[in-house]
Design an enzyme around this catalytic site. Structure first.
Site, mmCIF file in Angstrom:
data_model
loop_
_atom_site.group_PDB
_atom_site.id
_atom_site.type_symbol
_atom_site.label_atom_id
_atom_site.label_comp_id
_atom_site.label_asym_id
_atom_site.label_seq_id
_atom_site.Cartn_x
_atom_site.Cartn_y
_atom_site.Cartn_z
ATOM 1 N N ARG A 54 69.764 1.674 76.874
ATOM 2 C CA ARG A 54 68.637 1.845 75.956
ATOM 3 C C ARG A 54 68.977 1.332 74.571
ATOM 4 N NH1 ARG A 54 68.029 7.887 77.853
ATOM 5 N NH2 ARG A 54 70.205 7.374 78.156
ATOM 6 N N LYS A 90 76.266 18.661 82.653
ATOM 7 C CA LYS A 90 74.882 19.017 82.316
ATOM 8 C C LYS A 90 74.424 20.144 83.239
ATOM 9 C CE LYS A 90 73.433 14.288 81.012
ATOM 10 N NZ LYS A 90 72.548 13.160 81.340
ATOM 11 N N HIS A 95 63.354 5.339 83.844
ATOM 12 C CA HIS A 95 64.127 5.184 85.078
ATOM 13 C C HIS A 95 63.351 4.322 86.079
ATOM 14 C CE1 HIS A 95 65.896 9.406 84.088
ATOM 15 N NE2 HIS A 95 66.872 8.546 83.902
ATOM 16 N N SER A 120 65.317 11.967 79.716
ATOM 17 C CA SER A 120 64.875 13.192 80.400
ATOM 18 C C SER A 120 65.006 14.390 79.464
ATOM 19 C CB SER A 120 65.721 13.435 81.653
ATOM 20 O OG SER A 120 65.638 12.358 82.532
HETATM 21 P P1 ADP Z 1 73.187 10.185 83.500
HETATM 22 O O1 ADP Z 1 73.267 11.672 83.430
HETATM 23 O O2 ADP Z 1 74.072 9.570 84.550
HETATM 24 O O3 ADP Z 1 73.262 9.454 82.178
HETATM 25 P P2 ADP Z 1 70.351 9.743 83.494
HETATM 26 O O4 ADP Z 1 69.400 10.211 84.523
HETATM 27 O O5 ADP Z 1 70.250 10.339 82.135
HETATM 28 O O6 ADP Z 1 71.757 9.944 84.117
HETATM 29 O O7 ADP Z 1 70.295 8.162 83.377
HETATM 30 C C1 ADP Z 1 70.622 7.321 84.462
HETATM 31 C C2 ADP Z 1 70.710 5.891 83.967
HETATM 32 O O8 ADP Z 1 69.437 5.472 83.527
HETATM 33 C C3 ADP Z 1 71.663 5.664 82.799
HETATM 34 O O9 ADP Z 1 72.262 4.397 82.941
HETATM 35 C C4 ADP Z 1 70.736 5.670 81.597
HETATM 36 O O10 ADP Z 1 71.266 4.919 80.526
HETATM 37 C C5 ADP Z 1 69.508 4.995 82.199
HETATM 38 N N1 ADP Z 1 68.269 5.345 81.503
HETATM 39 C C6 ADP Z 1 67.809 6.574 81.213
HETATM 40 N N2 ADP Z 1 66.631 6.506 80.545
HETATM 41 C C7 ADP Z 1 66.349 5.173 80.425
HETATM 42 C C8 ADP Z 1 65.289 4.433 79.800
HETATM 43 N N3 ADP Z 1 64.308 5.049 79.149
HETATM 44 N N4 ADP Z 1 65.334 3.080 79.872
HETATM 45 C C9 ADP Z 1 66.370 2.469 80.494
HETATM 46 N N5 ADP Z 1 67.408 3.098 81.079
HETATM 47 C C10 ADP Z 1 67.395 4.438 81.038
#
Ligand code: ADP
Length: 160
Positions: free
Chosen positions: A90, A41, A17, A128
């Protein structure tokens, strides 16, 4: 001036992130990072805890501001005068969900566009959820999280 929002659950914020935040903050004049309630979630950290961690890990970025919202993303974007939604991609597995979200949000508000940043390769596997699973079984998560978040996650796992 272009103001963008990077929304997510950030439960907790990972180095993946943070990489997207740092890169997007160079592209847009202002970047809001939005902690959004996700009703599919059940989070480990409260919204306040997630906001606090995000503030801490982005304090070196002058044009980044952390907000939270429990409403629709497009409404938070409109309220904050945001023109662009930033999301991270990703792998191909992210694509279908992200495409659906982007098209839905565009139907809800045609003035707001979604732009995607592809992950840096070293974080392409990182989520996460995976990090929480490793921490749950006592594994080392220091390669995946900012240092202050590692501490918070350890505390949380002890309390649980
Ligand atoms: P959500 O629950 O909205 O998917 P996340 O916190 O899991 O929220 O992710 C927020 C954004 O960050 C999403 O667009 C996700 O694809 C992106 N993201 C999460 N992990 C990574 C990573 N390791 N590299 C690039 N983008 C990521």
């Amino acid at each position: 001036m272009i103001r963008a929002i990077y929304p997510g659950s950030f439960d907790p914020v990972t180095l993946g992130h943070l990489d997207i935040i740092e890169r997007a903050s160079k592209i847009y004049d202002e970047l809001l990072v939005g902690v959004l309630g996700n009703n599919t979630k059940s989070p480990l950290f409260s919204v306040d805890e997630r906001v606090t961690m995000l503030k801490e890990v982005t304090k070196h970025l002058d044009n980044v501001k952390i907000i939270s919202s429990d409403g629709l993303l497009v409404d938070a974007a409109k309220e904050n005068d945001v023109q662009v939604i930033v999301r991270g991609l990703r792998a191909i597995t992210d694509f279908e969900y992200e495409l659906q979200m982007a098209q839905t949000n565009r139907m809800l508000n045609k003035d707001i566009d979604t732009m995607f940043l592809t992950t840096s390769v070293e974080y392409s596997f990182l989520s996460s959820t995976t990090v929480k699973e490793i921490a749950h079984f006592g594994g080392d998560v220091s390669k995946f999280l900012p240092a202050c978040v590692v501490d918070r996650l350890k505390e949380k796992m002890i309390i649980k």
